[in-house]
Design an enzyme around this catalytic site. Sequence first.
Site, mmCIF file in Angstrom:
data_model
loop_
_atom_site.group_PDB
_atom_site.id
_atom_site.type_symbol
_atom_site.label_atom_id
_atom_site.label_comp_id
_atom_site.label_asym_id
_atom_site.label_seq_id
_atom_site.Cartn_x
_atom_site.Cartn_y
_atom_site.Cartn_z
ATOM 1 N N ARG A 161 0.837 -1.311 -0.143
ATOM 2 C CA ARG A 161 0.313 0.134 0.008
ATOM 3 C C ARG A 161 0.913 1.220 0.003
ATOM 4 O O ARG A 161 1.268 1.810 -1.141
ATOM 5 C CB ARG A 161 -1.013 -0.059 1.166
ATOM 6 C CG ARG A 161 -2.151 0.786 1.013
ATOM 7 C CD ARG A 161 -2.066 2.420 1.281
ATOM 8 N NE ARG A 161 -1.695 2.749 2.469
ATOM 9 C CZ ARG A 161 -1.370 3.768 3.054
ATOM 10 N NH1 ARG A 161 -1.507 4.661 2.396
ATOM 11 N NH2 ARG A 161 -1.174 3.977 4.237
ATOM 12 N N ASP A 162 1.091 1.838 1.401
ATOM 13 C CA ASP A 162 2.085 2.840 1.272
ATOM 14 C C ASP A 162 3.443 2.830 0.523
ATOM 15 O O ASP A 162 3.895 3.727 -0.161
ATOM 16 C CB ASP A 162 2.489 3.178 2.453
ATOM 17 C CG ASP A 162 2.831 4.791 2.837
ATOM 18 O OD1 ASP A 162 2.415 5.327 1.950
ATOM 19 O OD2 ASP A 162 3.181 5.230 4.019
ATOM 20 N N CYS A 179 3.725 9.537 0.361
ATOM 21 C CA CYS A 179 2.603 10.035 -0.172
ATOM 22 C C CYS A 179 2.587 10.987 -1.055
ATOM 23 O O CYS A 179 3.131 11.820 -1.188
ATOM 24 C CB CYS A 179 1.864 10.732 1.272
ATOM 25 S SG CYS A 179 0.262 11.359 0.695
ATOM 26 N N ASN A 192 8.869 4.999 3.655
ATOM 27 C CA ASN A 192 8.579 4.354 4.967
ATOM 28 C C ASN A 192 10.038 3.692 5.537
ATOM 29 O O ASN A 192 10.849 3.609 4.902
ATOM 30 C CB ASN A 192 7.700 3.195 4.763
ATOM 31 C CG ASN A 192 6.316 3.553 4.303
ATOM 32 O OD1 ASN A 192 5.378 3.941 5.031
ATOM 33 N ND2 ASN A 192 6.140 3.510 2.988
#
Length: 317
Positions: A24-25, A249, A258
């Site tokens: 996801r991120d 993001c 991350n």
Amino acid sequence: MSGGVASGDVVGAAAPQLRDVTLRDGLQLTGKVLPTERKAQIVRALLAAGVPQLEIGSMARPDLVPPMAGTVELIGMLTPEELDRCYIWVATPRHVEKAAAAGARHFQYCLSVSDAHNRANIGRDTDTSLAAMPAAVEHARTAGGTIQLCLATAFTCPFDGPVDPGRVLEIACDPRADGAADIVLADTLGQAVPAQVAALVSRVREQSPARRIVFHGHDTWGLGVANSLAAIGAGAAVVDGSLGGLGGCPFAPGASGNTASEDLLFATRPAWLTPPVFADLVRLGESVVAELGEPNRSRAAQGARSEAAAFEWVVQR
């Protein structure tokens, strides 16, 4: 979690859980889209290694976040047992309803503490997102699942600067969020320092003691692991990471990758992490970043490829 404690274990069975957010991120800022079948392979490799929780996709519009295309199809490819360890990013009640219909049972309902970022990321102000949360909670309960409240920009906003911790606490304790099983505190820009992280985690725990705290960190300023360890020390039960430090993001200028899952695992040494399992995860991360044409930002993965062969955590060539 299961598995023997590796020699040199630092935290062992007391270690917090890792949630890997590669799919996801981790994928959000990449220029390539992984095939859904490949995503399913990565899910299964991470689960087989022993990673307790994963975030595997987002219900965000694929025209806005192309790497998130195929999330519904990915959910449909996984078994209920696999999905029981997987979270889906959602921002509206409709997102929950759609993901639940595909088979998802665990959801991360995200809103930003900062109105400016919430408008950029989700297209509405923070209070509008919060007002919709009870309906999202009801959809999750109807599906027999759970929902988290994720507070993006819990420390700083790319548009408005520093975020008032009091505002974070106000949202975390708002009655409209009562159905959330966990609270995710996100250092979206990676600008926080350990003292800030520890203080905020402690305050949220004090005011919402029944919920688990999840810390979602970024390594933009090189403090991803330090901030995660500070969060753990203050009572966070889960920390997020992505293979190779992938991520960021697309609606937060200045956000980078991350905190690397490999770095968090090497630092915390959960009981299931043995040197051979760590080697498998290093290789998996290397393959994923190579497929995407991205750099591997994990310092532990780089260390694992050193020539210090007498150290058991070095990956043998």
